[in-house]
Design an enzyme around this catalytic site. Sequence first.
Site, PDB file in Angstrom:
ATOM      1  N   PHE C 241       0.825  -1.214   0.000  1.00 16.92           N
ATOM      2  CA  PHE C 241       0.000   0.000   0.000  1.00 16.92           C
ATOM      3  C   PHE C 241       0.854   1.256   0.000  1.00 16.92           C
ATOM      4  O   PHE C 241       0.475   2.282   0.562  1.00 16.92           O
ATOM      5  CB  PHE C 241      -0.961   0.003   1.198  1.00 16.92           C
ATOM      6  CG  PHE C 241      -1.627  -1.322   1.433  1.00 16.92           C
ATOM      7  CD1 PHE C 241      -2.501  -1.850   0.493  1.00 16.92           C
ATOM      8  CD2 PHE C 241      -1.367  -2.059   2.572  1.00 16.92           C
ATOM      9  CE1 PHE C 241      -3.100  -3.074   0.678  1.00 16.92           C
ATOM     10  CE2 PHE C 241      -1.961  -3.295   2.767  1.00 16.92           C
ATOM     11  CZ  PHE C 241      -2.832  -3.805   1.823  1.00 16.92           C
ATOM     12  N   GLU C 691      -5.878   0.716  -7.040  1.00 11.99           N
ATOM     13  CA  GLU C 691      -6.167   1.893  -6.224  1.00 11.99           C
ATOM     14  C   GLU C 691      -7.502   2.545  -6.547  1.00 11.99           C
ATOM     15  O   GLU C 691      -8.034   3.312  -5.754  1.00 11.99           O
ATOM     16  CB  GLU C 691      -5.047   2.927  -6.423  1.00 11.99           C
ATOM     17  CG  GLU C 691      -3.692   2.439  -5.937  1.00 11.99           C
ATOM     18  CD  GLU C 691      -2.550   3.268  -6.480  1.00 11.99           C
ATOM     19  OE1 GLU C 691      -2.519   3.480  -7.707  1.00 11.99           O
ATOM     20  OE2 GLU C 691      -1.696   3.698  -5.703  1.00 11.99           O
TER      21      GLU C 691
END
Lengths: 171, 328, 731
Positions: C241, C691
Site C-alpha cells: 500500500f 487503487e
Amino acid sequence: MPLNPPANFRVNGKACRYSGDARRSLLDFLRDDMGLYGTKKGCDHGQCGACTVIVDGSRVNSCLTLAVMQDGCEVTTIEGLGSPEALSVLQRAFVTHDGFQCGYCTPGQICSATAMIEELAQGWPSHVSADLNNPVPSDDELRERMSGNLCRCGAYPNILAAIRDAMEAAR
Amino acid sequence: MKFFDYARATELSEAIGEFAKPIAGGTNLLDLMKLEVETPSRLMDINHIGLNEISPHGDGLRIGALVRNADCAADLRVRRDYPLLARAILAGASPQLRNRATTGGNLCQRTRCTYFMRLGTRCNKREPGSGCDAIGGVNRDHAIFGATEHCIATYPGDMAVALAALDASVQIEGIDGSRQVSLRDFHRLPDGDPHLDNVLTGGEIITSVKLPAPVGGKQIYRKIRDRASYAFALVSVAAIVTLDQGRITRADLAFGGVAHKPWHDPAVGRALIGNEPSDQLFSEAADLLVNQAKGQGGNDFKIPLLRRSLIAVLREATGIGGNDVRNL
Amino acid sequence: MFGTYDIPDQRNLLDRTRQGLIGAPLERPESGLKVCGVAPYAAEHHPPNCAEGVLVTATIPQGRVIALHKDEVLAMPGVLGVFADKRMLRRPAQGTAGKAPVQDVRAVEYHGQPIALVVAETFEQATHAAKALRVEYEASATVPLDPEGLETEPGRKPVVLGDLDQAMAEAAHSVDLTFTTEGHASAAMEPHASVAEWQGDDLTLWGSFQMISHNVKELADSLRIAPRHVRIRSAYVGGGFGSKLGISHDAVAAAIAARELGRPVRVVLSRQQVFDTITRRSETGQRLRLALDAGGYLAGIGHEAWVSNLPDEPFAEPVTQATEFLYSGENRKLAVNLARISRVTSGSVRAPGEAVGMQVLEAAMDELAEKAGFDPIELRKRNLPSSQPGKDRPYSSRMLIEALDQGARAFGWQDRKPRPCMTREGEWWLGMGVASAARVNMLRPAAARVRLEPDGSLRVQSDQTDIGTGSYAILGQIAGEMLGVPIARVTVELGDSSLPSGAGSGGSFGASSTGSAVFRACEAIRDKLAHRLGVPIEALELRDGMAIASGREVAVIELLRGEAMEEIGRIKPGKTDKDYAQASYGAFFCEVAVNAFTAETRLRRMLGAFGFGRVLNARTARSQCLGGMVWGIGSALTEELGFDLRDGQMTNHDLAGYHVPCHADIPALEVILLEERDAPASPIQAKGVGELAICGAAAAVANAIYNACGVRMHDFPMTPARLLPKLPDPF
C-alpha cells in the site's frame, strides 16, 4: 516452588518442551524455535489476530501468552489444519473465494474461523446476537465473531463467503 | 520486556502474599510488559490453581477469578439471569482475547491512555510524581468524571461496568485473610495517587466475583466506539430497567469509558424510579448525569455522547421509540 | 530496443488468442501456500546463526543525539553490538527514488525516528536492550509540528486557467467549501522486516518491498557499494500500500550490522515502529470551489490543498491529480501547497492524491448537485469533457457514464429519497449516496523473461512483486494465453532482483506494465514459432501445446526441437503516455444508517462499478476492488493518525489506536467489472485497478450520510465525535 520450570506441551500433535528465557511468547516459540512460520506476527500486542492459534480448542492470540505457560496444552497452528496437498475444508474455501490477497493475515483468519465455527456449534452468543440463548449464524454474526482478525487488504467479503461455504459444506 | 523469573503456582496459597506479579490470561499484562510499562521481576502463573468455576452462591452466582471471559459470557446461567454481564463481556476486545482474559484479570485491566502506554512521557500512573501529559495533550479517550490534575485516565473495561450496574462484589484473599469489596468501590478515582487503579494491596488476589440474586428487567449494554467491533468504548451504558404498570420500578445504571472507574451515579437511577417513561424524563435524567461532567478538550464530545446514549438506552429499555421503519 | 510504447496497440491480440485464460477468474497459483502458512515472508528466512536487531527510536521531535551509552547495553546478556552508523537511514526512500534516502541517524528530524540498532543473540534480549539504551539529546528549541498557519511552497505545478473568481461570481449555482482529511497509515499486516546475509562482498537481503529493482539501487547507494553486490528477495510481501515502495531503515541497519558482526542479522520493525517511522499519508486541508452556469455546466473548478512533509522531502500528496482531468470547467485553479513540519515522512499511501482528493471533490459535487437541483448522477454525466481541459488531449478511454448508469441500476438508485431525513428505522436514519471514481493510469518501465521449456511448459520470471495484487496469477495467465499453454504448466517466479526488472507494485501499474513486458516476450516467441512453422504470425494459433495454422496442427514441443525458447520482453512509457489523458474510472453507491442518538455510522451495503481496461483476472481484479472499497470505508469513518502537537509524537501508533476497518465494519460489497479495451494505456489494453476503488468511495459515504440525516460532513473521518454535534434532534 521451583523457579523457571519447563513447559511440556504438544504442537500439532507433536510433543515439545520449552525451558528457555521465560520472556519468549508462544508466537516467537512457534516461529523461531519450531520453524512454524505460518503463525504470523502482525502487531505483537493482541491488536490484529494474525497470530491466532488454537490452544486446547480455543482460539487465542499467541503473541499474548508465553511459551512457558503452555504446560500441558495442545496447540494447533495453521500447519496442523492442512497442507497444500491436503487442504482443510476451510482452507479450500479460502482459495475458492479468494479470501485473502497478501496472505499475511490468512493463517490467523483460518485458525480463528476454524474455532469460531465450533463456538457457533456450541451455541456461544456474540455481541450482536439478538437472542443470547439462540444465536443464528447470520452474516452479521459471522462478521462480529471474526472481528478479532484484521485484514488490511480488505478481503472481508470474500473471507465471509469462504466461511459460509465451509459451514454449509460441513452440514 | 525486562527479564523475569517465572513460577507456576498449583494452589491459591502459593500465590497469596507473594511479591511476584500474578499472571492469568496475560492479555493486558504481557502487552504492558512488552512496552516495559510493567516490569515485574517475577511472574506467578496462577492458571493452575483452580478458581475457574461458576457456582451458585445464595440466590446469586459466584464467578471464579480465573473463569475466562468467553466462558462466563457463554454460561447458560449468566446468559439467562445476567444478560447484561454476558452482553458487556461480549462487547469487549475480540473472541481470541476473551478466550484468555479472566474475570479477575479483567477487573485489573489498566488504562489505555496513550501516555501511560508510552515510555518517555510524563505519567503519574506509570511514574508517580512525573506529571500528566494527557492533560493538554491528545485526550479524546479520557475521563469526563472524577479526573484530577494528576490523572485523567479511564478504566477501559466493559465487564466491570455491567458488574457495577449489577452491584456485584469482589472477593479478595490476602495474607491477613479474605475480604469482600463492592465492585462499585473496587476501582478508585485517581485523586493524588493514580498509580493505584483499585483497592488491592500488595500480595492480595481476587478469588471471585459474586453476583446478587437475579433482578430480571430489561438489561442492555450499549457501547459506542470508533469502529463496529474490536475497539475500546468511547462511552458505554449498562442498564437494568424494570417497568411495573407503566412506571419505572428499577433503574440500575453504570457507565464506561468516562472515568477512572465504572461510573455509578445513584441519583440518576433515583430520578427515574416511580415515573412513567418519556423522552422528557430521560432527558432530565441524562442532564442530571452529565451535570458534573467536565471535558479536557479532546474528549468534550463524550458529554453529549454519553447524554444521548443514555437516552437511547432508556428508550430501548422501556420500549419508547420502537424499531419500525418510517418514511417521513 | 527499449520497447517504448508510442503507438496504441489496437490489435487486441489477447481477444484473438484461444487458450481461454485471459480475464478468467483463475485461483492464485500461490494460494495453497498462503492458506497453509507456508509461503515464506521476509522475516521467515532464518539462516543459521542469525542475530536479532531491534531499532532504537528518538523521543524528541528534532535535534541531535549527543551521547549513546552503548557500554551499559553492551554489558547486557546476549548483546552483540550497538550501531548508529552514518549510513543508517533517518527516513525511508520514496517510491522510485533509486538512490539513498536521508541518512545519518545522529540527527533527529521527527519523534520516533530510528537513531540506533541494538543487536543481540535473541529477540527478547535485543528488544529489552534497545529499550534500555540511554540516549542524550540536544533538542531543538522550536520545532514546527503543526502545519496550520505555516508558510507553504508549491507541492505540484499549479493549474491556473481563465478566471475562476469571475466564474464563481457569475455562476448560477456555486459552492465554496473547506474540507479536512486526517493522516493515514498504510498499516500493511506484515511489519517491515529484513534479513541480511553477506557472502564476501555480496549481500543477500530478504526484505518486504514493492519495487525491487529500485530498492537494490537504494540499498546499494545507502551502503556505498555497487548494486551488483546486492540481491533482494521478496517473493511474498504481506501487503504494501505504498509503505514498502522504497528501501527502509530495517534493511540498511540489518546489512550494516551483519557485515560488522560477520553473521546474518534480522531486523523486524515493531508495529509501533512501523507507524512511527514508515511513510504516512499527509493530512490535508482542501478548498473546493465549483461554479455552475445556468445550463448546468461547470464553468469553473477550484481545488486547493494544503499538505505537509519533512523538509526537503520531494513528495507532496498530489491531491488535485484527478481534478485536473475529471470534469469540465474552463476556469480553473488547482494547487497543492506544502508545509514543512517535523513529522514522520509523508509518502505514497494507496492511491496517493485521489484517495483524499476525490473524496472531497465528490462530496462537493454532491452539494453542488443539490444546490442546482440536479440528480447527482446527472450533474456528473453532463460535465464530462471531450478532451482534457487545458491540455487538449483526448481520453484514452473512459467508462464513467457506464459505471454510473449500470451501477445505479444494479444498486437501485431510483429508490433514493430526494431529500434528507426521509427514512428512519428505529434509532437509525437511512440514506444513499453516490460518487465517481477516478485514478490516473501509469505505465512504468518493465522487463520480464519468458521461457518455453523443451517439454512445452512455461516459466515467467521477473523481479515484479506480488503484494496481494495477483501478479503471480496474472502474469502466468498472459503468458499461457499468448503461448497456448494450459495454466497448470505455467510457473511464475517473482520478487528476486536477480530476475529481469519488472515495474514493481505501486501506482496500480504492476499488472499492466509487467504484464506488457510478458506479452512482448511472448510475442517474440510467437514470432519464432511462426517462423519455424513457416506461417505468417497473423495465421498462428497456439492452444493446449499445439501450434495451428493454415490447416496444419503441430505440437509446439516439436517446433522447439528439444531446446528452450527464451525471450526478455520490455516496455517503457512513450508517446501514448503524453498524447492521451489516461485514467481508470468507476462509480460508488452506498446505503448507510446513522444513529440519530449516538452518531455511529454503519454501512448497510455498497456497490462499485469499475472500468480499468482489459480485465486480466476477474477474481483478483474483483478482490482489488473490494479492498479499495474497504479502504474507502476506513477513510470515511475510522482512520486518522493522531499527533501530539507539543512534541510531535504519534498518539495512536498501533492497531488498537489506529482503526483500520474490521470485519464488522464491512457490509456486503458488490463489484461490477466493466470490460473495456484501452489501447493507449498498454499493449494488453489494460489499466490499473489496485487503487481505483478507494478514489471517491469515502465521498459516497459522506453523501449518503447527508441523505440520511441532513448533515454535510467536511471533516474526515466522520467519527461519532465529529458527527454528533451536527446531528438533528433525534426524537
